[in-house]
Scaffold this motif. Sequence first.
Motif, PDB file in Angstrom:
ATOM      1  N   GLY A 166      93.051  20.668  68.268  1.00 32.28           N
ATOM      2  CA  GLY A 166      93.694  21.868  67.778  1.00 32.28           C
ATOM      3  C   GLY A 166      93.137  22.236  66.412  1.00 32.28           C
ATOM      4  O   GLY A 166      91.913  22.266  66.218  1.00 32.28           O
ATOM      5  N   ASP A 167      94.024  22.467  65.448  1.00 33.40           N
ATOM      6  CA  ASP A 167      93.591  22.802  64.090  1.00 33.40           C
ATOM      7  C   ASP A 167      93.452  21.582  63.191  1.00 33.40           C
ATOM      8  O   ASP A 167      93.174  21.722  61.998  1.00 33.40           O
ATOM      9  CB  ASP A 167      94.595  23.776  63.448  1.00 33.40           C
ATOM     10  CG  ASP A 167      94.552  25.156  64.094  1.00 33.40           C
ATOM     11  OD1 ASP A 167      93.471  25.535  64.604  1.00 33.40           O
ATOM     12  OD2 ASP A 167      95.590  25.843  64.111  1.00 33.40           O
ATOM     13  N   LEU A 168      93.672  20.389  63.732  1.00 29.44           N
ATOM     14  CA  LEU A 168      93.542  19.171  62.932  1.00 29.44           C
ATOM     15  C   LEU A 168      92.109  18.645  62.972  1.00 29.44           C
ATOM     16  O   LEU A 168      91.462  18.623  64.023  1.00 29.44           O
ATOM     17  CB  LEU A 168      94.486  18.081  63.441  1.00 29.44           C
ATOM     18  CG  LEU A 168      95.971  18.250  63.133  1.00 29.44           C
ATOM     19  CD1 LEU A 168      96.768  17.117  63.778  1.00 29.44           C
ATOM     20  CD2 LEU A 168      96.238  18.287  61.629  1.00 29.44           C
TER      21      LEU A 168
ATOM     22  N   LEU B  47      94.706  20.253  58.212  1.00 25.94           N
ATOM     23  CA  LEU B  47      95.244  21.226  59.161  1.00 25.94           C
ATOM     24  C   LEU B  47      94.612  22.558  58.799  1.00 25.94           C
ATOM     25  O   LEU B  47      94.987  23.169  57.790  1.00 25.94           O
ATOM     26  CB  LEU B  47      96.763  21.297  59.082  1.00 25.94           C
ATOM     27  CG  LEU B  47      97.443  22.288  60.026  1.00 25.94           C
ATOM     28  CD1 LEU B  47      97.208  21.914  61.490  1.00 25.94           C
ATOM     29  CD2 LEU B  47      98.934  22.397  59.735  1.00 25.94           C
TER      30      LEU B  47
ATOM     31  N   GLU C 178      95.938  14.194  68.017  1.00 24.25           N
ATOM     32  CA  GLU C 178      96.516  15.189  68.905  1.00 24.25           C
ATOM     33  C   GLU C 178      96.597  16.513  68.147  1.00 24.25           C
ATOM     34  O   GLU C 178      96.432  16.533  66.923  1.00 24.25           O
ATOM     35  CB  GLU C 178      97.903  14.738  69.364  1.00 24.25           C
ATOM     36  CG  GLU C 178      97.901  13.389  70.082  1.00 24.25           C
ATOM     37  CD  GLU C 178      99.302  12.852  70.349  1.00 24.25           C
ATOM     38  OE1 GLU C 178     100.275  13.533  69.994  1.00 24.25           O
ATOM     39  OE2 GLU C 178      99.399  11.734  70.894  1.00 24.25           O
ATOM     40  N   PRO C 179      96.864  17.622  68.813  1.00 26.39           N
ATOM     41  CA  PRO C 179      96.917  18.898  68.094  1.00 26.39           C
ATOM     42  C   PRO C 179      97.969  18.952  66.994  1.00 26.39           C
ATOM     43  O   PRO C 179      97.848  19.761  66.066  1.00 26.39           O
ATOM     44  CB  PRO C 179      97.218  19.910  69.210  1.00 26.39           C
ATOM     45  CG  PRO C 179      96.656  19.283  70.438  1.00 26.39           C
ATOM     46  CD  PRO C 179      96.902  17.816  70.278  1.00 26.39           C
ATOM     47  N   ASP C 180      98.991  18.077  67.082  1.00 25.78           N
ATOM     48  CA  ASP C 180     100.044  18.108  66.066  1.00 25.78           C
ATOM     49  C   ASP C 180     100.393  16.721  65.523  1.00 25.78           C
ATOM     50  O   ASP C 180     101.456  16.530  64.944  1.00 25.78           O
ATOM     51  CB  ASP C 180     101.306  18.771  66.629  1.00 25.78           C
ATOM     52  CG  ASP C 180     101.813  18.068  67.881  1.00 25.78           C
ATOM     53  OD1 ASP C 180     101.175  17.083  68.322  1.00 25.78           O
ATOM     54  OD2 ASP C 180     102.844  18.498  68.421  1.00 25.78           O
ATOM     55  N   ALA C 181      99.504  15.730  65.707  1.00 28.23           N
ATOM     56  CA  ALA C 181      99.848  14.373  65.267  1.00 28.23           C
ATOM     57  C   ALA C 181      98.600  13.502  65.163  1.00 28.23           C
ATOM     58  O   ALA C 181      97.577  13.752  65.811  1.00 28.23           O
ATOM     59  CB  ALA C 181     100.844  13.729  66.230  1.00 28.23           C
TER      60      ALA C 181
ATOM     61  N   ASP D 287     103.446  12.938  62.547  1.00 30.38           N
ATOM     62  CA  ASP D 287     103.587  14.252  63.170  1.00 30.38           C
ATOM     63  C   ASP D 287     103.482  15.313  62.085  1.00 30.38           C
ATOM     64  O   ASP D 287     104.092  15.188  61.006  1.00 30.38           O
ATOM     65  CB  ASP D 287     104.921  14.351  63.898  1.00 30.38           C
ATOM     66  CG  ASP D 287     104.957  13.485  65.148  1.00 30.38           C
ATOM     67  OD1 ASP D 287     104.451  13.933  66.189  1.00 30.38           O
ATOM     68  OD2 ASP D 287     105.470  12.345  65.063  1.00 30.38           O
ATOM     69  N   ILE D 288     102.747  16.390  62.381  1.00 32.15           N
ATOM     70  CA  ILE D 288     102.318  17.351  61.362  1.00 32.15           C
ATOM     71  C   ILE D 288     102.665  18.760  61.819  1.00 32.15           C
ATOM     72  O   ILE D 288     102.315  19.179  62.929  1.00 32.15           O
ATOM     73  CB  ILE D 288     100.804  17.244  61.146  1.00 32.15           C
ATOM     74  CG1 ILE D 288     100.414  15.808  60.755  1.00 32.15           C
ATOM     75  CG2 ILE D 288     100.318  18.248  60.098  1.00 32.15           C
ATOM     76  CD1 ILE D 288      98.976  15.460  61.053  1.00 32.15           C
ATOM     77  N   ALA D 289     103.351  19.507  60.949  1.00 29.93           N
ATOM     78  CA  ALA D 289     103.690  20.895  61.258  1.00 29.93           C
ATOM     79  C   ALA D 289     103.582  21.746  59.989  1.00 29.93           C
ATOM     80  O   ALA D 289     103.979  21.294  58.909  1.00 29.93           O
ATOM     81  CB  ALA D 289     105.093  21.020  61.846  1.00 29.93           C
TER      82      ALA D 289
END
Length: 283
Positions: A11-13, A30, A131-134, A279-281
């Motif tokens: 993803g954006d990571l 990110l 992962e896209p968010d982690a 986990d990243i948001a």
Amino acid sequence: MTPCALELRAGDLRLALRPDLGGSIAGLWLGELPVMRSTEPAELASSRLAACYPLVPYSNRLGYRRLRWHGQDFTTAPNEAGSPHSLHGIAWQRGWEVLEADATSATLGLVHPGDSHWPFAFEVRQRFVLEPDALKLSLELRNTGAEPQPVGLGWHPYFPKRARSRLHAEVAQRWDSDASGLPTRAVPQPGIDADVAHLSFDHCFDGWSGPARLRDEKLSLRLTSSVSRLVVYTPPTKPYFCVEPVSHVSNAVHMADPLAHGLVDVAPGAGTEAWMRLDIAAV
């Protein structure tokens, strides 16, 4: 990019690794926003300046560079200028080998035959899965020597200190330290929930349960792990802070019951493992 660097994307990571510098993370972004304290891999000069490095086979300080295990006395060589103790194990100052890698995951390996910095032989693998968010990290250590050895595992991530950086963590007690940084006594700590700018910690915390939450004006992070202790370091004059999942109390090997404080007595041929997940948001 330096030939020693390795990059993963989901993803954006974007995750940049420097296996040659302690199996460390050079940076995690990110988009263009640093999630950890981040340096482009070609510009990273040492693992001490990395975004995160592994703590193997112990966390934090090994008091006065000595230990006694199963009735035998051992010493360790200095590895941090100006400190009477050995710091953070040995893996963060060794080159790791890339065992496998693809676009979103990598496994690094380190073989340690035993030396003046750590007398026991072991092999350890560190795995990264993006992962896209982690981001998930894991460590697996196996005792390859002929005698049992004390082992602790963990990670030392650095996070950017932003204007509204805040930390929330459920913990049970804090270990206060002497002037040299060694823990001396445990005192009740009814959790941590404050702006990082108002904290002044360089402590190990016992009884960590649930996720640690790190939030600022740009990101919301959720840190979980298989281990039950955190080292929290919030230097007032630095542009970063650290929230480190670790398996044992600092200097546990010198305590009356090291195993009760998280060290594992690993028999020859046996092993131990740990994991952490971030986990990243965006907010």
